[in-house]
Scaffold this active site. Structure first.
Site, PDB file in Angstrom:
ATOM      1  N   GLY A   1      11.471  21.534  -6.728  1.00 17.37           N
ATOM      2  CA  GLY A   1      12.340  22.239  -7.663  1.00 17.37           C
ATOM      3  C   GLY A   1      13.583  21.463  -8.051  1.00 17.37           C
ATOM      4  O   GLY A   1      14.500  22.008  -8.656  1.00 17.37           O
TER       5      GLY A   1
ATOM      6  N   GLY B   1       4.635  23.983  -8.361  1.00 12.66           N
ATOM      7  CA  GLY B   1       5.516  25.143  -8.412  1.00 12.66           C
ATOM      8  C   GLY B   1       5.856  25.480  -9.855  1.00 12.66           C
ATOM      9  O   GLY B   1       5.062  26.084 -10.578  1.00 12.66           O
ATOM     10  N   GLY B   2       7.034  25.052 -10.292  1.00 13.95           N
ATOM     11  CA  GLY B   2       7.540  25.393 -11.623  1.00 13.95           C
ATOM     12  C   GLY B   2       6.547  25.192 -12.763  1.00 13.95           C
ATOM     13  O   GLY B   2       6.380  26.083 -13.612  1.00 13.95           O
TER      14      GLY B   2
ATOM     15  N   GLU C   1       4.647  18.054   0.821  1.00 11.53           N
ATOM     16  CA  GLU C   1       5.699  18.418  -0.125  1.00 11.53           C
ATOM     17  C   GLU C   1       7.049  17.995   0.443  1.00 11.53           C
ATOM     18  O   GLU C   1       7.601  18.686   1.316  1.00 11.53           O
ATOM     19  CB  GLU C   1       5.709  19.930  -0.349  1.00 11.53           C
ATOM     20  CG  GLU C   1       4.415  20.462  -0.920  1.00 11.53           C
ATOM     21  CD  GLU C   1       4.613  21.787  -1.649  1.00 11.53           C
ATOM     22  OE1 GLU C   1       4.173  21.867  -2.798  1.00 11.53           O
ATOM     23  OE2 GLU C   1       5.234  22.704  -1.087  1.00 11.53           O
TER      24      GLU C   1
ATOM     25  N   SER D   1       8.043  18.812  -7.848  1.00  5.18           N
ATOM     26  CA  SER D   1       8.348  18.399  -9.220  1.00  5.18           C
ATOM     27  C   SER D   1       7.203  17.652  -9.891  1.00  5.18           C
ATOM     28  O   SER D   1       7.415  16.730 -10.681  1.00  5.18           O
ATOM     29  CB  SER D   1       9.636  17.574  -9.267  1.00  5.18           C
ATOM     30  OG  SER D   1      10.727  18.355  -8.788  1.00  5.18           O
TER      31      SER D   1
HETATM   32  P1  13P Z   1       8.015  22.469  -7.813  1.00  6.51           P
HETATM   33  O1  13P Z   1       6.763  21.967  -8.472  1.00  6.51           O
HETATM   34  O2  13P Z   1       8.690  23.562  -8.580  1.00  6.51           O
HETATM   35  O3  13P Z   1       8.925  21.358  -7.409  1.00  6.51           O
HETATM   36  O4  13P Z   1       7.539  23.190  -6.447  1.00  6.51           O
HETATM   37  C1  13P Z   1       6.664  22.533  -5.608  1.00  6.51           C
HETATM   38  C2  13P Z   1       6.234  23.485  -4.563  1.00  6.51           C
HETATM   39  O5  13P Z   1       6.995  23.857  -3.697  1.00  6.51           O
HETATM   40  C3  13P Z   1       4.853  23.984  -4.615  1.00  6.51           C
HETATM   41  O6  13P Z   1       4.526  24.684  -3.469  1.00  6.51           O
END
Ligand code: 13P
Length: 251
Positions: free
Chosen positions: A175, A235-236, A169, A214
Site C-alpha cells: 500500500g 491489494g489496491g 509480501e 504495490s
Molecule cells: P497492495 O497491493 O495494496 O500493496 O497490497 C498488497 C497486499 O497486502 C495484498 O495482500
C-alpha cells in the site's frame, strides 16, 4: 511440471456487498482476455463471500476468505470458522497476512491452529510471510521469512504442503506504492524455495510463491518474469477489475 500461475486479489476491508458483486462480475466478464493458464482468485470480506461465490459461478475464478478462526466452532464471538467458509464454496483462505500479524496479534501459534482448521475443511491456505522496513534495512529479511516458514509451514504434512500457496509480501511495499524490484523479489523467492526444499525436498518445486506489495499492471510482467515468482497477491489494484485482469496479462 510447470508451477501454477496465480493472481489473487485481497480486497481487504473494501467494498460493500453490491460493490463486491459488481467487481466480481466485471472480473468474470473480462477474464477471457487473459491466458487460461492464469488462476484467478478473489478474496472479498466475509460479509459477501457467498454472493461473490454466486457471481463467479460458471467461471474458473476461485474465491477465498481473508482469515479464519483458530477453533472449529463454539463460543468465539465474532469469529468465522473454516468450516463456514468452505461451506460457502470458497477454496482458499489467506492466513498470516502482515496486517493481521501487525494489528491483530497474529502469531505462529495462532497460525498453526488456523492452518489446521483450513486443511481440515479442504481449504488451500495462502500463507503470507514478509519483513518490515526495519528488518529489511538491518538485512534480516531472510531470517524473518525463514522463521515465519519454519514455525508454521514446517509443521505441515507432505500432503498438506502439496496444497499450499505462499505469498511473500514485504511490509514496506504494501500500500506504499514502493514495490520490491524484480531482482529483490526473485532473490527472496528463491531463498524461500530453498528453505522449503530443505524440509520438503523436490515438492518445493511445485509450491507457488506469489509476490505482494504495490503490484500493478505496470510492474507485474517484470516481476512475474522471474523464475521463482509464480504470480501475485494484489491489494489496491485488485479493486479495479481492469487492473486486476491486466496484472494477469503480465504472464
Ligand atoms: P497492495 O497491493 O495494496 O500493496 O497490497 C498488497 C497486499 O497486502 C495484498 O495482500
Amino acid at each position: 511440471m510447470a508451477r501454477k500461475k496465480i493472481v489473487a486479489g485481497n480486497w481487504k476491508m473494501n467494498t460493500v456487498p453490491a460493490e463486491g458483486v459488481e467487481l466480481a462480475k466485471s472480473v468474470v466478464a473480462g477474464r477471457g482476455e487473459v491466458c487460461e493458464c492464469v488462476n484467478f482468485i478473489v478474496c472479498p470480506p466475509f460479509t459477501h463471500l457467498s454472493q461473490v461465490v454466486e457471481a463467479v459461478k460458471g467461471s474458473d475464478i476461485a474465491v477465498g476468505a481473508q482469515d479464519c478462526a483458530t477453533e472449529a466452532k463454539g463460543a468465539y464471538t465474532g469469529e468465522v470458522a473454516a468450516q463456514m467458509i468452505a461451506a460457502l464454496g470458497c477454496k482458499y483462505v489467506i492466513l498470516g497476512h502482515s496486517e493481521r500479524r501487525q494489528y491483530y496479534g497474529e502469531t505462529s501459534e495462532s497460525l498453526n491452529k488456523k492452518m489446521a482448521q483450513a486443511y481440515a475443511n479442504g481449504l488451500t491456505p495462502i500463507y503470507c510471510v514478509g519483513e518490515n522496513l526495519e528488518e529489511r534495512e538491518a538485512g534480516n529479511h531472510f531470517a524473518v521469512c525463514k522463521a515465519q516458514i519454519e514455525e508454521v509451514v514446517f509443521n505441515l504434512t507432505e500432503e498438506q504442503f502439496a496444497n499450499l500457496v505462499i505469498a511473500y509480501e514485504p511490509v514496506w511495499a504494501i500500500g506504499t506504492g514502493k514495490t520490491a524490484t524484480a531482482d529483490q523479489a526473485q532473490e527472496i523467492h528463491a531463498y524461500i524455495r530453498e528453505v522449503l526444499r530443505s524440509k520438503f525436498g523436490a515438492a518445493a518445486e511445485e509450491c507457488p510463491i506469489l509476490y505482494g506489495g504495490s503490484c500493478k499492471p505496470s510492474n507485474a510482467a517484470e516481476i512475474f518474469a522471474k523464475a521463482d515468482v509464480d504470480g501475485g497477491l494484489i491489494g489496491g489494484a485488485a479493486l479495479k477489475a481492469e487492473d486486476f485482469l491486466a496484472i494477469g496479462k503480465g504472464f
